[in-house]
Design a protein around this motif. Sequence first.
Motif: not given
Length: 168
Positions: A73, A77, A79, A129, A132
């Motif tokens: 994560s 990245g 999710v 993202l 984010r």
Amino acid sequence: MPTASRRDRRGDTPPPRTGGSETDVLRGFLDYLRTSIAAKVEDAPEPQVRTAGVPSGTNLLGLLQHLTFVERSVFLGDVVTDWSATFRAAPADSVADVVARYRRAVACANDVLDGCADLAAPLPRPRSLPGRPAPSARWALVHMIEETGRHAGHADILRELIDGATGR
């Protein structure tokens, strides 16, 4: 408070002596913690490695499973929609499976870090993202040191409860 004599102290692996740069120090300590927790889990006996050691349900294998998700994560990245579920390894997963998956996540994270020349810059992400933004490399390293260190402490206690093994 009494101090332990040299004879009574356990033989721990000391913290790393890294280079002088901020990056070397941060990565050195993170890798030290990563190695410590993987070693704590990799030779732990079944079924105790997945048996809850405390009322919250925390178990040794679940801690490493969780850290795999955190590495992916933070650095890649990925999710995660249910963080509670990351603390449970699948019944079919062996200890070797979970350790290998963790080491692969660490290797991928290190590949990302290898491309970061500026700790203040955001981590490169393989996909965008929305909403984010990527954290800075510095933040990611410090967060992973905190997260891994916290769970390594849990793992120390759980492993000692399982079979008396101590040290790093």
